[in-house]
Design a protein around this motif. Structure first.
Motif: not given
Length: 175
Positions: A69, A73-76, A129, A135, A138
């Motif tokens: 996480w 709601h974002e993963q990498t 965020d 960023e 990703t």
């Protein structure tokens, strides 16, 4: 009873550098990219997998990789190190292996805790965020730069510097 989500100990995987590594070291994937383009179905995933195995084979460390996480709601992806690489458990020979691994993937500093996405999103990430520094690492960012023409196979074949991410942690500090 509250069950704390599992964490990985390691480094965030830089998708750009991992694809670049595959393009340089895996002729089959490089040829496929030249024929079908970087966004061919499953190609980037194959490149990440290829890079993972090449780095694992060359590092001497029992690596794994996982999805983490990074924000709302974002993963990498991340490089996951085994427990013997934790600073408090590390032997001198492990330190040498870790230094070689860091040179292979282009990072500095100590590994850090990263929240696994195997469990629900940590509470502290639900309304936040992703950190700005993450960023460029990703998959979504990589894909958007390929679509815009900013990343081409030729550009990725040239070497690039990886920013220093030492001391940065995504450890979930809630509860």
């Amino acid at each position: 009873m509250y069950i704390k989500a599992p964490v990985y100990y390691g480094y965030v995987m830089n998708v750009e550098h991992s694809v670049q590594y595959a393009l340089i070291h895996d002729e089959r994937l490089r040829n496929k990219a030249l024929q079908q383009g970087l966004l061919a179905d499953g190609l980037v995933a194959d490149m990440l997998y290829s890079t993972f195995h090449r780095v694992k084979d060359n590092s001497g460390i029992d690596l794994s990789y996982g999805s983490i996480w990074i924000g709302r709601h974002e993963q990498t992806l991340c490089w996951c190190l085994p427990p013997n690489m934790w600073k408090k458990h590390r032997k001198p020979e492990d330190t040498n292996l870790l230094e070689g691994f860091k040179a292979l993937i282009g990072v500095a500093g100590e590994p850090f805790l990263l929240p696994s996405d195997d469990f629900p999103e940590p509470r502290s990430f639900r309304n936040s965020d992703p950190p700005e520094w993450i960023e460029p690492y990703t998959r979504g960012y990589f894909d958007s730069r390929v679509r815009s023409g900013e990343f081409t196979i030729k550009k990725l074949m040239k070497s690039a510097d990886m920013p220093d991410i030492s001391g940065l942690s995504l450890e979930d500090s809630s509860e």
